[in-house]
Design an enzyme around this catalytic site. Structure first.
Site, PDB file in Angstrom:
ATOM      1  N   GLY A  86      28.661  52.103  42.294  1.00 19.52           N
ATOM      2  CA  GLY A  86      28.564  53.296  43.129  1.00 19.52           C
ATOM      3  C   GLY A  86      27.522  53.213  44.229  1.00 19.52           C
ATOM      4  N   ASP A 114      27.525  41.484  40.234  1.00 19.73           N
ATOM      5  CA  ASP A 114      27.355  42.427  41.339  1.00 19.73           C
ATOM      6  C   ASP A 114      26.406  43.524  40.885  1.00 19.73           C
ATOM      7  OD1 ASP A 114      27.643  44.081  43.541  1.00 19.73           O
ATOM      8  OD2 ASP A 114      29.733  44.616  43.119  1.00 19.73           O
ATOM      9  N   GLY A 123      21.133  48.790  45.764  1.00 16.91           N
ATOM     10  CA  GLY A 123      19.704  48.940  45.556  1.00 16.91           C
ATOM     11  C   GLY A 123      19.276  49.329  44.158  1.00 16.91           C
ATOM     12  N   SER A 145      27.134  41.908  50.486  1.00 16.83           N
ATOM     13  CA  SER A 145      27.864  43.171  50.442  1.00 16.83           C
ATOM     14  C   SER A 145      27.574  43.993  51.682  1.00 16.83           C
ATOM     15  CB  SER A 145      27.450  43.972  49.207  1.00 16.83           C
ATOM     16  OG  SER A 145      27.971  45.281  49.298  1.00 16.83           O
ATOM     17  N   HIS A 179      36.202  44.692  46.653  1.00 18.09           N
ATOM     18  CA  HIS A 179      35.874  45.264  45.341  1.00 18.09           C
ATOM     19  C   HIS A 179      36.319  46.722  45.335  1.00 18.09           C
ATOM     20  CE1 HIS A 179      32.412  46.495  42.366  1.00 18.09           C
ATOM     21  NE2 HIS A 179      33.612  46.629  41.828  1.00 18.09           N
ATOM     22  N   HIS A 224      31.596  40.703  50.810  1.00 17.91           N
ATOM     23  CA  HIS A 224      31.983  41.627  49.731  1.00 17.91           C
ATOM     24  C   HIS A 224      32.146  43.026  50.326  1.00 17.91           C
ATOM     25  CE1 HIS A 224      32.011  42.826  45.432  1.00 17.91           C
ATOM     26  NE2 HIS A 224      31.300  43.893  45.808  1.00 17.91           N
ATOM     27  N   MET A 272      29.907  43.685  36.181  1.00 23.76           N
ATOM     28  CA  MET A 272      28.946  44.526  36.911  1.00 23.76           C
ATOM     29  C   MET A 272      27.589  44.504  36.207  1.00 23.76           C
ATOM     30  SD  MET A 272      30.387  45.778  39.621  1.00 23.76           S
ATOM     31  CE  MET A 272      29.041  46.875  40.098  1.00 23.76           C
ATOM     32  N   MET A 275      35.074  52.630  47.722  1.00 24.77           N
ATOM     33  CA  MET A 275      34.777  53.705  46.757  1.00 24.77           C
ATOM     34  C   MET A 275      35.509  54.973  47.186  1.00 24.77           C
ATOM     35  SD  MET A 275      30.689  53.212  46.376  1.00 24.77           S
ATOM     36  CE  MET A 275      29.913  51.590  46.316  1.00 24.77           C
ATOM     37  N   MET A 287      36.582  50.136  43.824  1.00 26.10           N
ATOM     38  CA  MET A 287      36.053  51.087  42.833  1.00 26.10           C
ATOM     39  C   MET A 287      36.799  52.391  43.034  1.00 26.10           C
ATOM     40  SD  MET A 287      32.090  49.980  43.225  1.00 26.10           S
ATOM     41  CE  MET A 287      32.448  49.236  44.816  1.00 26.10           C
TER      42      MET A 287
HETATM   43  C1  DX5 Z   1      27.608  48.728  43.817  1.00 26.55           C
HETATM   44  C2  DX5 Z   1      28.383  47.760  44.640  1.00 26.55           C
HETATM   45  C3  DX5 Z   1      27.620  46.575  45.050  1.00 26.55           C
HETATM   46  C4  DX5 Z   1      26.396  46.849  45.910  1.00 26.55           C
HETATM   47  C5  DX5 Z   1      25.339  45.912  45.412  1.00 26.55           C
HETATM   48  O1  DX5 Z   1      28.465  49.608  43.187  1.00 26.55           O
HETATM   49  O2  DX5 Z   1      29.533  47.308  43.935  1.00 26.55           O
HETATM   50  O3  DX5 Z   1      28.448  45.602  45.673  1.00 26.55           O
HETATM   51  O4  DX5 Z   1      26.589  46.642  47.274  1.00 26.55           O
HETATM   52  O5  DX5 Z   1      24.151  46.230  46.032  1.00 26.55           O
HETATM   53  P1  DX5 Z   1      22.764  45.515  45.627  1.00 26.55           P
HETATM   54  O6  DX5 Z   1      22.938  44.056  45.825  1.00 26.55           O
HETATM   55  O7  DX5 Z   1      21.786  46.141  46.554  1.00 26.55           O
HETATM   56  O8  DX5 Z   1      22.504  45.853  44.169  1.00 26.55           O
HETATM   57 ZN    ZN Z   2      30.625  45.577  44.743  1.00 28.26          ZN
END
Ligand code: DX5
Ligand code: ZN
Length: 221
Positions: free
Chosen positions: A139, A172, A142, A7, A63, A30, A134, A34, A65
């Site tokens: 959002g 994800d 980490g 991502s 993706h 990815h 998910m 957002m 959102m």
């Molecule tokens: C969160 C995103 C993810 C994010 C995952 O809302 O959709 O794609 O980048 O990050 P990690 O792998 O750090 O949890």
């Molecule tokens: Zn994502």
């Protein structure tokens, strides 16, 4: 066959070209879109996605959102992205969004937030190429992996087994060396990883290889 999709949310946004060139061994990149409405965070839009498409050594896994995916998803498909995934919570008519993405030339995916059950959407599986479960609240990168999402993965995998065996079952959020095998064991075959790929002390190439190996191990490492 496990797919690893780093991502770019965890990449350096002002060094995007440099960072994209470090993930050439991934299956896709990815791209998290957002809108500050569907989720409380903002990334970038179609123009930046087009530049990532122009630059990336691997296909794009977008993706969304965002609210009103029927209005916006075709624009992302038109960048040449391989797959565009939207959230069913944001769509009045998910089937119409799927059809619009296909018409614009991309594979279509649906996604569910942690609080959304998968059962109402299982009948869409024959019409999509990706189902994203998910494993964090969308959002932010980490966050911690939500192990209580594993039954949803199993439900999707069981349905896909008969109705769409090539479905990409994606997870994800919180995917790392400690969690990826668990997700694979419960039916995931496509893994998004942000902070586990772009992190100090290891190259993205090595991180991707480690994640791929851990997924194949079938055991939590
Ligand atoms: C969160 C995103 C993810 C994010 C995952 O809302 O959709 O794609 O980048 O990050 P990690 O792998 O750090 O949890
Ligand atoms: Zn994502």
């Amino acid at each position: 066959m496990f797919r690893i999709n780093p991502s770019v949310l965890s990449a350096d946004f002002v060094n995007m070209e440099r960072d994209l060139h470090t993930i050439a061994t991934a299956d896709a990149v990815h791209v998290d879109i957002m809108d500050n409405h569907f989720v409380p965070n903002l990334t970038f839009g179609q123009q930046m996605t087009q530049r990532i498409q122009d630059t990336s050594p691997v296909p794009l896994d977008v993706h969304l959102m965002i609210n009103d995916p029927l209005r916006w998803a075709p624009d992302y498909a038109a960048t040449g992205a391989e797959c565009v995934t939207f959230h069913v919570e944001a769509a009045d008519n998910p089937r119409a969004v799927i059809d619009a993405i296909h018409t614009a030339g991309a594979k279509a995916g649906i996604s569910v937030k942690p609080g959304t059950p998968v059962e109402p959407y299982l009948d869409l599986i024959p019409h999509i190429e990706q189902f994203l479960v998910m494993t964090v609240e969308p959002g932010f990168g980490g966050q911690s992996f939500m192990v209580d999402m594993m039954p949803k993965l199993e439900t999707v995998a069981a349905a896909a087994h008969t109705t769409n065996p090539t479905l990409w079952i994606q997870v994800d959020g919180g995917i790392s060396l400690d969690t990826i095998a668990q997700a694979a064991t419960h039916g995931a075959n496509t893994f998004v990883a942000g902070s586990a790929v772009f992190r100090p002390g290891i190259t993205p190439e090595d991180a991707i290889a480690e994640l791929r190996h851990a997924a194949q191990s079938g055991q939590p490492s």
